[in-house]
Design a protein around this motif. Sequence first.
Motif, PDB file in Angstrom:
ATOM      1  N   LEU A 285       0.828  -1.207   0.000  1.00 41.71           N
ATOM      2  CA  LEU A 285       0.000   0.000   0.000  1.00 41.71           C
ATOM      3  C   LEU A 285       0.867   1.264   0.000  1.00 41.71           C
ATOM      4  CD1 LEU A 285      -3.007  -0.649   2.430  1.00 41.71           C
ATOM      5  CD2 LEU A 285      -3.131   0.119   0.060  1.00 41.71           C
ATOM      6  N   ILE A 286       1.924   1.248   0.803  1.00 40.20           N
ATOM      7  CA  ILE A 286       2.823   2.409   0.854  1.00 40.20           C
ATOM      8  C   ILE A 286       3.446   2.653  -0.515  1.00 40.20           C
ATOM      9  CG2 ILE A 286       5.002   3.263   1.817  1.00 40.20           C
ATOM     10  CD1 ILE A 286       4.237   1.881   4.445  1.00 40.20           C
ATOM     11  N   PHE A 287       3.900   1.581  -1.177  1.00 41.96           N
ATOM     12  CA  PHE A 287       4.508   1.742  -2.493  1.00 41.96           C
ATOM     13  C   PHE A 287       3.472   2.165  -3.538  1.00 41.96           C
ATOM     14  CE2 PHE A 287       8.159  -0.669  -0.837  1.00 41.96           C
ATOM     15  CZ  PHE A 287       9.189   0.046  -1.422  1.00 41.96           C
ATOM     16  N   TYR A 288       2.219   1.739  -3.362  1.00 38.38           N
ATOM     17  CA  TYR A 288       1.172   2.157  -4.295  1.00 38.38           C
ATOM     18  C   TYR A 288       0.982   3.675  -4.205  1.00 38.38           C
ATOM     19  CZ  TYR A 288      -3.176   1.900  -6.981  1.00 38.38           C
ATOM     20  OH  TYR A 288      -4.137   2.050  -7.944  1.00 38.38           O
ATOM     21  N   TYR A 289       0.873   4.192  -2.975  1.00 35.75           N
ATOM     22  CA  TYR A 289       0.717   5.640  -2.812  1.00 35.75           C
ATOM     23  C   TYR A 289       1.978   6.381  -3.256  1.00 35.75           C
ATOM     24  CZ  TYR A 289      -3.791   5.428  -0.463  1.00 35.75           C
ATOM     25  OH  TYR A 289      -5.126   5.264  -0.187  1.00 35.75           O
TER      26      TYR A 289
END
Length: 566
Positions: A285-289
């Motif tokens: 999720l962090i890398f997606y954002y």
Amino acid sequence: MTYQALYRVFRPQLFADVVGQEHVTKTLQSALLQNKISHAYLFSGPRGTGKTSAAKILAKAVNCERAPVAEPCNECPACVGITNGSIPDVLEIDAASNNGVDEIRDIREKVKFAPTSVRYKVYIVDEVHMLSIGAFNALLKTLEEPPKHVIFILATTEPHKIPPTIISRCQRFDFRRIQPHSIVSRLRQVIDAQHIRASDEALFAIARAADGGMRDALSLLDQAISFSEEEVLLEDVLSMTGAVSSFMLTDLVRAVHQKNVAEALRLLEQFMDQGKDSNRLIEDLIFYYRDLLLYKTAPDLSGMIREVLVDQEFQQLAQMIPVSSIYETIEILNKSQQEMKWTNHPRIFLEVALVKLCHQEHQSPSLPAAEDMRHLIKKIENLETELLRLKEQGISAPPQDSVSVQTKKTTKPLKTSGYKTPVGRIHEILKQATHQDLLLIKSHWAEVLDILKKQNKVSHAALLQESEPVAASPQAFVLKFKYEIHCKMAADNTNQVKENVEAILFDLTQRHVEMIAVPDEEWGAIREEFIREKGMQRDKEPRREEDPLIAEAKRLFGEDLIEIKE
């Protein structure tokens, strides 16, 4: 014959087969054709990027019967013998298990003897950083001046552990992490040779999971072929690696943006039912954002987006979600990730993070946006112009007091974030400020932003991108922000931006300096007020009378010959 892993079957036998290292292979090929062969090479880089394979290809090329050649023929007895390991003059040594002084002394004694089967003796020392200090010292003289028939090729994943005296005696080549598209191209060649079908999405998922290593990618492909039935699909790769589909992540991010708590928790439950790991999910999720932030702020750098596919749904999300919301989301997810490392129930913290994200308010709707502020300021300027025109025409205007009060109210800067600037603290810094202290901070500011990016604090670096150090004393410095909302976020203790910047500056300058944030619209007024107060204080100071001795000396010898020292 027993089954061989794919990374062994498809090990590069030519420089052209070494994927993603053209800067190394081109240099080596030019040296081979010009007979400019060095006595020692150092190959460094991450695991699985082709260091040992390139060393063996170089050993074959220098000993090929058709030399000088840019590529070994792989047909002559020398090339065939080096490939199957039957020629004793090409030795591959594992320094992890042969790291003592005695092993190196044995090499030093045998290196004197001429090769028996080929032109050059080649010593390939893998993981050379594992050698002891004594072993390095024993190798030093031999490595500097070996016999003409000997070539040393040292390979390592940690070059910083090798003594500089060793590095200075070698030609160093740094192998890079292989880009995903290069890995996918090589994987496509492998599956075509194996007559296996695989979807492009599955190959990209393998490339992302390999993290720049070709050997890791081939091992994952080997595992995926065994896991799947007839065709390697994306679902098979995701199930095998524990990764999350970018399409499902898109659905989760959309639910968070729409404040749909029930849908976000339902998708989380679906992830958990599929056996996904909570820590891996929050990292994805962090890398997606992070990819969303890069796409919004620097769309030309689409090659840096690695975790997701830039499809139509991703582009729509990037348009809908504001940058400030992405900053806050990354901060919340990062804090939750840190908390999940120290608990036995990480899923609970992930659920709390999702609920918190769905309830966060990024910007109060009652506050004017930047466009509205510009429109209001334009209206005020038009009203002031019209008022002056009416005065010039002799039309009676409202009383001067009411006009001045009204003008003061309208021209006051509009607050958008409620940040209270520490004016008194800034005045204290300006009293002790020096040009040298400001130059010290400014000279390291770009390095501070780079370190924040390397520490995976992309949101902090992006927040500070529009900032500038404007004053500094030995104990603190003033950082000016273009937007007041960014100023408030940087000064907020919960974001830890201030703490991280001060810690990095301490590492770079060996000074404890406090960061004080100020909006651009207030900095000019604060500086002018400080200069005005300082000028008034100087006017009030009594002038000192000239010392009688100095006056007499000037009278006797003249002012040109007198130098006064305090």
